[in-house]
Design a protein around this motif. Structure first.
Motif, short mmCIF file in Angstrom:
data_model
loop_
_atom_site.label_atom_id
_atom_site.label_comp_id
_atom_site.label_asym_id
_atom_site.label_seq_id
_atom_site.Cartn_x
_atom_site.Cartn_y
_atom_site.Cartn_z
N PHE A 46 0.70 -1.17 0.60
CA PHE A 46 0.02 0.16 -0.10
C PHE A 46 0.51 1.80 -0.35
O PHE A 46 0.70 2.10 -1.04
CB PHE A 46 -0.84 -0.01 0.70
N TYR A 47 2.03 1.28 0.21
CA TYR A 47 3.11 2.06 0.85
C TYR A 47 3.67 2.55 -0.55
O TYR A 47 3.77 4.03 -1.07
CB TYR A 47 4.39 1.46 2.15
N PHE A 48 3.79 2.04 -1.65
CA PHE A 48 4.31 1.46 -2.38
C PHE A 48 3.86 2.54 -3.75
O PHE A 48 4.11 3.61 -4.63
CB PHE A 48 4.64 0.34 -2.88
N ILE A 49 1.93 2.35 -3.69
CA ILE A 49 1.51 2.83 -5.17
C ILE A 49 1.86 4.61 -4.47
O ILE A 49 2.36 5.12 -5.58
CB ILE A 49 -0.05 2.71 -4.33
N PRO A 50 1.81 5.40 -4.11
CA PRO A 50 1.20 6.11 -3.35
C PRO A 50 3.18 7.26 -4.00
O PRO A 50 2.94 8.05 -5.14
CB PRO A 50 0.75 7.31 -2.44
N THR A 51 4.16 6.06 -3.31
CA THR A 51 5.11 6.43 -3.47
C THR A 51 5.99 6.53 -4.95
O THR A 51 6.98 7.48 -5.40
CB THR A 51 6.33 6.43 -2.71
N ALA A 52 5.70 5.65 -5.48
CA ALA A 52 5.43 5.10 -7.16
C ALA A 52 5.10 5.85 -7.76
O ALA A 52 5.81 6.69 -9.12
CB ALA A 52 5.44 3.93 -7.52
N VAL A 53 4.44 6.32 -7.32
CA VAL A 53 3.39 7.44 -8.31
C VAL A 53 3.88 8.61 -8.78
O VAL A 53 4.43 9.52 -9.56
CB VAL A 53 1.97 7.73 -8.46
N ILE A 54 4.98 8.98 -7.97
CA ILE A 54 5.51 10.09 -7.08
C ILE A 54 6.76 9.78 -8.33
O ILE A 54 7.16 10.80 -8.87
CB ILE A 54 5.48 11.09 -5.93
N ALA A 55 7.73 8.67 -7.29
CA ALA A 55 8.79 9.07 -7.74
C ALA A 55 8.72 8.56 -9.15
O ALA A 55 9.42 9.11 -10.79
CB ALA A 55 9.42 7.91 -7.88
N ILE A 57 6.44 9.94 -12.05
CA ILE A 57 6.15 11.42 -12.94
C ILE A 57 7.40 11.68 -12.45
O ILE A 57 7.87 13.04 -13.18
CB ILE A 57 5.16 12.43 -11.28
N THR A 58 8.05 12.09 -11.63
CA THR A 58 9.46 13.01 -11.70
C THR A 58 10.19 12.16 -12.84
O THR A 58 11.25 12.97 -13.44
CB THR A 58 10.27 12.90 -9.73
N HIS A 59 10.22 11.18 -12.93
CA HIS A 59 11.39 10.33 -13.44
C HIS A 59 11.10 10.57 -15.01
O HIS A 59 12.10 10.88 -16.03
CB HIS A 59 11.27 8.22 -13.17
N ILE A 60 9.53 10.73 -15.52
CA ILE A 60 8.98 10.84 -16.44
C ILE A 60 9.45 12.12 -17.08
O ILE A 60 9.64 12.56 -18.47
CB ILE A 60 7.69 10.33 -16.90
#
Length: 122
Positions: A46-55, A57-60
Protein backbone atom coordinates in the motif's frame (compact mmCIF):
# COMPACT_ATOMS: atom_id res chain seq x y z
CA UNK A 1 5.35 7.21 16.50
CA UNK A 2 8.78 8.76 15.81
CA UNK A 3 9.95 5.41 14.41
CA UNK A 4 7.09 5.48 11.89
CA UNK A 5 7.91 9.06 10.86
CA UNK A 6 11.63 8.36 10.38
CA UNK A 7 10.92 5.05 8.62
CA UNK A 8 8.40 6.66 6.27
CA UNK A 9 10.74 9.53 5.46
CA UNK A 10 13.79 7.34 4.78
CA UNK A 11 11.70 4.86 2.77
CA UNK A 12 10.35 7.75 0.73
CA UNK A 13 13.84 8.96 -0.10
CA UNK A 14 14.90 5.48 -1.18
CA UNK A 15 11.67 5.06 -3.20
CA UNK A 16 12.27 8.34 -4.98
CA UNK A 17 15.67 7.09 -6.05
CA UNK A 18 14.01 4.05 -7.60
CA UNK A 19 15.61 1.57 -5.22
CA UNK A 20 12.44 0.55 -3.38
CA UNK A 21 11.44 1.78 0.04
CA UNK A 22 10.60 -1.76 1.12
CA UNK A 23 14.29 -2.38 1.77
CA UNK A 24 13.93 -0.03 4.73
CA UNK A 25 10.22 -0.22 5.47
CA UNK A 26 9.84 -3.99 5.84
CA UNK A 27 12.81 -4.56 8.19
CA UNK A 28 11.92 -1.46 10.24
CA UNK A 29 8.32 -2.56 10.74
CA UNK A 30 9.40 -6.13 11.50
CA UNK A 31 12.18 -5.21 13.92
CA UNK A 32 11.16 -1.95 15.60
CA UNK A 33 7.38 -2.38 15.51
CA UNK A 34 7.50 -6.15 16.19
CA UNK A 35 5.27 -6.75 13.19
CA UNK A 36 4.90 -10.08 11.39
CA UNK A 37 6.83 -10.14 8.10
CA UNK A 38 3.72 -10.81 5.98
CA UNK A 39 1.92 -7.84 7.56
CA UNK A 40 4.92 -5.57 6.96
CA UNK A 41 5.03 -6.67 3.32
CA UNK A 42 1.30 -5.99 2.91
CA UNK A 43 1.76 -2.49 4.36
CA UNK A 44 4.68 -1.99 1.98
CA UNK A 45 2.43 -2.77 -0.98
CA UNK A 46 0.00 0.00 0.00
CA UNK A 47 2.88 2.35 0.83
CA UNK A 48 4.41 1.67 -2.58
CA UNK A 49 1.49 3.02 -4.62
CA UNK A 50 1.68 6.77 -3.81
CA UNK A 51 5.48 6.85 -3.55
CA UNK A 52 5.82 5.05 -6.89
CA UNK A 53 3.42 7.48 -8.58
CA UNK A 54 5.41 10.50 -7.37
CA UNK A 55 8.74 8.91 -8.34
CA UNK A 56 7.35 7.90 -11.73
CA UNK A 57 6.16 11.44 -12.48
CA UNK A 58 9.59 12.80 -11.58
CA UNK A 59 11.42 10.22 -13.69
CA UNK A 60 9.12 10.83 -16.68
CA UNK A 61 9.78 14.59 -16.43
CA UNK A 62 13.52 13.90 -16.34
CA UNK A 63 13.22 11.50 -19.31
CA UNK A 64 14.68 8.58 -17.36
CA UNK A 65 12.17 6.03 -18.68
CA UNK A 66 13.05 3.74 -21.60
CA UNK A 67 9.59 3.00 -22.96
CA UNK A 68 10.71 0.04 -25.07
CA UNK A 69 11.45 -1.92 -21.88
CA UNK A 70 8.15 -1.24 -20.13
CA UNK A 71 5.84 -3.86 -21.64
CA UNK A 72 7.95 -6.98 -20.90
CA UNK A 73 8.95 -5.67 -17.47
CA UNK A 74 5.35 -4.93 -16.48
CA UNK A 75 3.96 -8.22 -17.80
CA UNK A 76 6.65 -10.40 -16.23
CA UNK A 77 6.59 -8.30 -13.05
CA UNK A 78 2.86 -8.93 -12.69
CA UNK A 79 3.37 -12.65 -13.30
CA UNK A 80 6.12 -12.70 -10.67
CA UNK A 81 3.97 -10.78 -8.19
CA UNK A 82 1.11 -13.26 -8.54
CA UNK A 83 3.49 -16.21 -8.22
CA UNK A 84 5.24 -14.70 -5.20
CA UNK A 85 1.94 -13.92 -3.47
CA UNK A 86 0.78 -17.50 -3.90
CA UNK A 87 4.09 -18.95 -2.70
CA UNK A 88 4.18 -16.63 0.33
CA UNK A 89 0.94 -18.12 1.65
CA UNK A 90 2.66 -21.48 2.00
CA UNK A 91 5.86 -20.26 3.65
CA UNK A 92 6.49 -20.10 7.37
CA UNK A 93 6.91 -16.45 8.46
CA UNK A 94 10.32 -17.16 10.04
CA UNK A 95 11.57 -18.67 6.76
CA UNK A 96 10.28 -15.64 4.88
CA UNK A 97 12.08 -13.30 7.30
CA UNK A 98 15.35 -15.22 6.93
CA UNK A 99 15.10 -15.33 3.14
CA UNK A 100 14.45 -11.57 3.00
CA UNK A 101 17.40 -10.95 5.34
CA UNK A 102 19.69 -13.06 3.17
CA UNK A 103 18.45 -11.23 0.06
CA UNK A 104 19.22 -7.83 1.62
CA UNK A 105 22.63 -9.04 2.81
CA UNK A 106 23.61 -10.34 -0.64
CA UNK A 107 22.29 -7.16 -2.26
CA UNK A 108 24.38 -5.08 0.17
CA UNK A 109 27.53 -7.07 -0.57
CA UNK A 110 26.99 -6.71 -4.32
CA UNK A 111 26.51 -2.94 -3.97
CA UNK A 112 29.68 -2.62 -1.87
CA UNK A 113 31.59 -4.66 -4.46
CA UNK A 114 30.16 -2.49 -7.26
CA UNK A 115 31.15 0.67 -5.38
CA UNK A 116 34.69 -0.56 -4.80
CA UNK A 117 35.17 -1.57 -8.44
CA UNK A 118 33.81 1.80 -9.61
CA UNK A 119 36.14 3.66 -7.26
CA UNK A 120 39.22 1.71 -8.32
CA UNK A 121 38.27 1.82 -12.00
CA UNK A 122 38.29 -1.97 -12.31
Amino acid sequence: MIILIVTGFLSGIISGMGIGGGTILIPALSIFMDMEQKTAQAINLFYFIPTAVIALITHIKNKNIEKSNLKPLILWGLAGAVTGSIIMNFLDPSLLRKAFGIFLFVLGILEIKKGISTKTGA
